[in-house]
Write a protein that holds these residues in place. Sequence first.
Motif, PDB file in Angstrom:
ATOM      1  N   PHE A 107       0.831  -1.211   0.000  1.00  0.00           N
ATOM      2  CA  PHE A 107       0.000   0.000   0.000  1.00  0.00           C
ATOM      3  C   PHE A 107       0.861   1.254   0.000  1.00  0.00           C
ATOM      4  O   PHE A 107       0.641   2.173  -0.790  1.00  0.00           O
ATOM      5  CB  PHE A 107      -0.936   0.012   1.212  1.00  0.00           C
ATOM      6  N   LEU A 108       1.853   1.297   0.882  1.00  0.00           N
ATOM      7  CA  LEU A 108       2.718   2.479   0.969  1.00  0.00           C
ATOM      8  C   LEU A 108       3.495   2.693  -0.321  1.00  0.00           C
ATOM      9  O   LEU A 108       3.672   3.828  -0.767  1.00  0.00           O
ATOM     10  CB  LEU A 108       3.666   2.351   2.158  1.00  0.00           C
ATOM     11  N   GLU A 109       3.925   1.615  -0.940  1.00  0.00           N
ATOM     12  CA  GLU A 109       4.649   1.724  -2.203  1.00  0.00           C
ATOM     13  C   GLU A 109       3.746   2.282  -3.306  1.00  0.00           C
ATOM     14  O   GLU A 109       4.161   3.126  -4.103  1.00  0.00           O
ATOM     15  CB  GLU A 109       5.189   0.348  -2.605  1.00  0.00           C
ATOM     16  N   ASN A 110       2.503   1.851  -3.335  1.00  0.00           N
ATOM     17  CA  ASN A 110       1.566   2.298  -4.372  1.00  0.00           C
ATOM     18  C   ASN A 110       1.098   3.732  -4.172  1.00  0.00           C
ATOM     19  O   ASN A 110       0.801   4.432  -5.130  1.00  0.00           O
ATOM     20  CB  ASN A 110       0.352   1.371  -4.434  1.00  0.00           C
ATOM     21  N   VAL A 111       1.018   4.192  -2.927  1.00  0.00           N
ATOM     22  CA  VAL A 111       0.465   5.507  -2.646  1.00  0.00           C
ATOM     23  C   VAL A 111       1.549   6.594  -2.604  1.00  0.00           C
ATOM     24  O   VAL A 111       1.240   7.780  -2.652  1.00  0.00           O
ATOM     25  CB  VAL A 111      -0.339   5.482  -1.317  1.00  0.00           C
ATOM     26  N   GLU A 112       2.794   6.191  -2.572  1.00  0.00           N
ATOM     27  CA  GLU A 112       3.896   7.144  -2.378  1.00  0.00           C
ATOM     28  C   GLU A 112       3.917   8.253  -3.428  1.00  0.00           C
ATOM     29  O   GLU A 112       4.004   9.438  -3.099  1.00  0.00           O
ATOM     30  CB  GLU A 112       5.228   6.390  -2.390  1.00  0.00           C
ATOM     31  N   ARG A 113       3.827   7.923  -4.697  1.00  0.00           N
ATOM     32  CA  ARG A 113       3.915   8.912  -5.779  1.00  0.00           C
ATOM     33  C   ARG A 113       2.771   9.920  -5.727  1.00  0.00           C
ATOM     34  O   ARG A 113       2.967  11.120  -5.826  1.00  0.00           O
ATOM     35  CB  ARG A 113       3.941   8.207  -7.136  1.00  0.00           C
ATOM     36  N   ARG A 114       1.564   9.408  -5.539  1.00  0.00           N
ATOM     37  CA  ARG A 114       0.402  10.300  -5.466  1.00  0.00           C
ATOM     38  C   ARG A 114       0.473  11.197  -4.238  1.00  0.00           C
ATOM     39  O   ARG A 114       0.134  12.371  -4.295  1.00  0.00           O
ATOM     40  CB  ARG A 114      -0.890   9.496  -5.447  1.00  0.00           C
ATOM     41  N   ALA A 115       0.896  10.628  -3.114  1.00  0.00           N
ATOM     42  CA  ALA A 115       0.997  11.417  -1.885  1.00  0.00           C
ATOM     43  C   ALA A 115       2.036  12.513  -2.050  1.00  0.00           C
ATOM     44  O   ALA A 115       1.834  13.648  -1.604  1.00  0.00           O
ATOM     45  CB  ALA A 115       1.358  10.509  -0.711  1.00  0.00           C
ATOM     46  N   PHE A 116       3.142  12.195  -2.711  1.00  0.00           N
ATOM     47  CA  PHE A 116       4.173  13.202  -2.944  1.00  0.00           C
ATOM     48  C   PHE A 116       3.625  14.339  -3.807  1.00  0.00           C
ATOM     49  O   PHE A 116       3.820  15.516  -3.499  1.00  0.00           O
ATOM     50  CB  PHE A 116       5.404  12.568  -3.598  1.00  0.00           C
ATOM     51  N   LYS A 117       2.924  13.990  -4.886  1.00  0.00           N
ATOM     52  CA  LYS A 117       2.345  15.029  -5.746  1.00  0.00           C
ATOM     53  C   LYS A 117       1.362  15.894  -4.975  1.00  0.00           C
ATOM     54  O   LYS A 117       1.332  17.107  -5.129  1.00  0.00           O
ATOM     55  CB  LYS A 117       1.644  14.402  -6.956  1.00  0.00           C
ATOM     56  N   GLN A 118       0.551  15.272  -4.150  1.00  0.00           N
ATOM     57  CA  GLN A 118      -0.427  16.009  -3.363  1.00  0.00           C
ATOM     58  C   GLN A 118       0.276  16.948  -2.386  1.00  0.00           C
ATOM     59  O   GLN A 118      -0.121  18.102  -2.242  1.00  0.00           O
ATOM     60  CB  GLN A 118      -1.306  15.020  -2.605  1.00  0.00           C
TER      61      GLN A 118
END
Length: 189
Positions: free
Chosen positions: A10-21
């Motif tokens: 989960f953390l690996e998949n959400v990392e990019r989007r969270a960074f952009k946000q």
Amino acid sequence: MATDKELSDFLENVERRAFKQAVYAVRKDESALDIVQDAMIKLAEKYGDKPAAELPMLFQRILQTTILDYFRREKVRNTWVSLFSGMGPSGEDHEDFDILESYAAEAGSEAAESGADKVERQQTLEIIDAEVQKLPARQREAFLLRYWQDMDVAETAEAMGCSEGSVKTHCSRATHALAEALAAKGIKL
């Protein structure tokens, strides 16, 4: 309960989007990286034992809170820094010193923006928000998931329970409708 593998995935998949946000919110890559890292650590430490289905909602809440904490810390830090730094001239140049110049905001920052620009930007955002709210429910949902939550077509289709082609159609119709509505109001983006 989420396994270590599920939490890690989960953390690996959400990392990019969270960074952009986070970058969108704070406008600094380094600070955004710190915010995402803090949010991930908080999720793993405090909520790692929750079911995997609850992780996205919990992570979004933690990320938003961490971003707000960043702004609170920056406000306090900037208050103290501005109070104690630059209160007097540095070096030998006392005659040409102007205290107001030491408080000038950086060009391009929100603080340097004129009152009229702030009002205009706020009004534009309110108009855009109103036009997004006028979209049909499925178009609005597809538009927000794709362009606000930064999901790809497959993720959006899965979240909406429809085909990828439907997502593309809804997004296309939504962007065209928004472009026409905003152009009619004289807003060019």
